[in-house]
Design an enzyme around this catalytic site. Structure first.
Site, PDB file in Angstrom:
ATOM      1  N   HIS A  91       0.818  -1.219   0.000  1.00  0.00           N
ATOM      2  CA  HIS A  91       0.000   0.000   0.000  1.00  0.00           C
ATOM      3  C   HIS A  91       0.852   1.270   0.000  1.00  0.00           C
ATOM      4  CE1 HIS A  91       0.456  -0.179   4.518  1.00  0.00           C
ATOM      5  NE2 HIS A  91       0.471   1.142   4.368  1.00  0.00           N
TER       6      HIS A  91
ATOM      7  N   ASP B 157       0.320  -7.684   1.603  1.00  0.00           N
ATOM      8  CA  ASP B 157       0.722  -6.277   1.673  1.00  0.00           C
ATOM      9  C   ASP B 157       2.240  -6.114   1.709  1.00  0.00           C
ATOM     10  OD1 ASP B 157       0.303  -3.575   1.596  1.00  0.00           O
ATOM     11  OD2 ASP B 157      -0.147  -3.360   3.730  1.00  0.00           O
TER      12      ASP B 157
ATOM     13  N   GLY C 213       3.217   6.517   8.201  1.00  0.00           N
ATOM     14  CA  GLY C 213       4.576   6.763   7.733  1.00  0.00           C
ATOM     15  C   GLY C 213       5.527   5.667   8.154  1.00  0.00           C
ATOM     16  N   ASN C 214       5.160   4.922   9.231  1.00  0.00           N
ATOM     17  CA  ASN C 214       5.955   3.775   9.663  1.00  0.00           C
ATOM     18  C   ASN C 214       5.735   2.556   8.771  1.00  0.00           C
ATOM     19  OD1 ASN C 214       5.904   4.943  12.867  1.00  0.00           O
ATOM     20  ND2 ASN C 214       7.719   3.813  12.210  1.00  0.00           N
ATOM     21  N   SER C 215       4.673   2.570   7.979  1.00  0.00           N
ATOM     22  CA  SER C 215       4.353   1.413   7.143  1.00  0.00           C
ATOM     23  C   SER C 215       5.536   1.033   6.257  1.00  0.00           C
ATOM     24  CB  SER C 215       3.147   1.712   6.260  1.00  0.00           C
ATOM     25  OG  SER C 215       1.977   1.813   7.023  1.00  0.00           O
TER      26      SER C 215
ATOM     27  N   GLY D 107      -4.888 -27.328   1.973  1.00  0.00           N
ATOM     28  CA  GLY D 107      -6.180 -27.589   1.361  1.00  0.00           C
ATOM     29  C   GLY D 107      -7.298 -27.944   2.320  1.00  0.00           C
TER      30      GLY D 107
END
Length: 461
Positions: free
Chosen positions: A120, A150, A220-222, A278
């Site tokens: 993101h 992500d 902002g830490n992402s 599965g």
């Protein structure tokens, strides 16, 4: 003068008499105690770490110095096209391109410039730049992404070797262990916060497995680093849960073992090859679970075994309860999916389970995922089997095997998706790619085929 001196003497004598009387008649005698030098002395202000070392001996400086130089500031420029005001929206407008800037963090994982960040952070970027801790800035390119976890991999080109972090083993971290979160919150560079691992295998509703920590993480830490006190990368900071959008006490990181596997796949195959055993489980909070007495099962209750899966071949059955996979204890579904996400198709895992009160260990092959849930629409789809291809007289497409409650009125279950917005769908990889590009605010056209050979088109908006 003599009178004053006499009064002073009288006052002193009266005080001495009064004190003596109190000591004699009122005050209880207290036995004298002596501190033996050999007796242990405990200081209540002393704290210890998870490994037993006093808190005063824990040194974060080496880990912090190593990490801040390997964590970068990522700037993402995207072009937004559309009306510039509400009046233009209603009365028409000339399409204008408006640049929008997003920021986040990234972690250098090799001296030649490979950087892990969140998907993101770089999604839909038309231009990416990376700023190092020494203020050098480089243009970056996207190597590959995995929206499901992500995680994204980007690269900068530089002649000089860059400082980097090595992956640690996230399976070995312990609840209560000290960790550091390093990133660039609010456009502040090289910010270090400390906390402990609050929980492992947290599921935020996407069948993922996150590390929870109370190290402060903000916007902002992402994409930044979660490291242990040795400076090893144990997670990629990804999310916070907050009504305000700011840190309120806990945050979440993708475990390093999952991130490392995704990076390896992107470098080797250009895509993420996800393995599964599965099975499908039963939500312990569901009405069905409560009615059937499986809402308090300690482990993963198998509700369904998928066809052509490693679980089916190994003989796993509905009603089995998985307790452990290899050396990893399994108490909830996120424990299982988090560990399997670190494996590749073809790997084998030992599944310890309970069947009819008897404990057994069954070797199960991890195979490539054949099903997935489509983003936005929520349909569950699977790759076509040989039998499906004969039934529908087609060579490619994906079969809808489950739909959300609000879409069941359309009768889509059991039909095959051939195209979405004019793009041919060969398998679930194509479906994931093209359905991920669908806009929440636009129209989506899906071409389907039923078992009678009839084609139809459904438009969602």
């Amino acid at each position: 003068m003599r009178r004053i001196g006499g009064l002073f003497v009288v006052a002193v004598l009266a005080g001495v008499f009064t004190l003596g009387a109190y000591k004699t008649f009122f005050e209880k005698s207290q036995p004298l105690t002596y501190q033996n030098e050999e007796q242990p002395v405990f200081q209540t202000s002393s704290y210890t770490t998870a490994t037993g070392a006093p808190l005063s001996e824990v040194d974060f400086t080496n880990a912090a110095e190593k990490t801040v130089n390997a964590v970068v500031h990522v700037k993402n420029i995207t072009i937004s096209r559309g009306p510039g005001s509400l009046m233009e929206f209603f009365y028409g407008y000339q399409e204008r391109a408006t640049p929008q800037v997003g920021t986040g963090s990234g972690v250098i994982i090799s001296p030649d410039g490979y950087i892990v960040t969140n998907n993101h952070v770089i999604a839909k970027a038309t231009q990416l730049s990376v700023t190092m801790n020494n203020n050098k800035t480089y243009e970056a390119t996207v190597v590959g992404t995995d929206p499901t976890s992500d995680i994204a991999l980007i690269k900068v080109d530089t002649e000089d070797p860059l400082p980097y972090l090595v992956f640690g083993d996230s399976d070995n971290i312990r609840i209560g262990e000290w960790v550091l979160a390093v990133g660039n919150p609010f456009n502040l560079t090289s910010t270090v916060t400390a906390g402990i691992v609050s929980a492992k295998a947290r599921n935020l509703g996407r069948n993922q497995s996150f590390i929870q920590t109370d190290a402060a993480v903000n916007p902002g830490n992402s994409g930044g680093a979660l490291v242990n006190t040795n400076g090893e990368l144990v997670g990629i900071n990804t999310a916070i849960t907050s009504q305000t959008g700011a840190y309120i006490g806990y945050s979440f990181a993708v475990p390093s073992n999952i991130a490392r596997k995704i990076v390896q796949d992107l470098l080797e195959y250009g895509d993420v090859i996800k393995g599964v055993i599965g099975i499908r489980t039963v939500d312990p909070n569901s009405e069905y679970a409560r009615e059937n007495g499986i809402d308090q099962v300690d482990g993963v209750f198998i509700g369904e075994v998928e066809e052509d899966s490693g679980a089916e071949t190994a003989g796993l059955r509905n009603g089995d309860i998985i307790k452990q996979v290899d050396d990893i204890q399994v108490r909830k579904f996120a424990d299982l999916t988090g560990y399997i996400a670190t494996k590749s198709p073809g790997d084998q895992v030992d599944v310890q389970l309970v069947r009819g009160g008897e404990m057994m260990v069954v070797p199960v092959e991890v195979r490539e995922r054949q099903t997935m849930q489509l983003p936005l629409l929520g349909f569950t789809i699977k790759n076509l089997t040989e039998e499906d291809m004969k039934t529908y007289d087609i060579k490619q497409g994906v079969k809808i095997i489950d739909v959300p409650e609000n879409s069941r009125k359309y009768g889509l279950e059991g039909k095959v998706i051939l195209e979405v917005d004019g793009q041919e769908i060969r398998d679930i990889k194509d479906a994931r790619k093209y359905f991920s590009n669908i806009s929440r605010f636009g129209q989506t056209s899906i071409t389907l085929k039923n078992a009678n050979g009839e084609r139809e088109r459904v438009i969602f908006q």
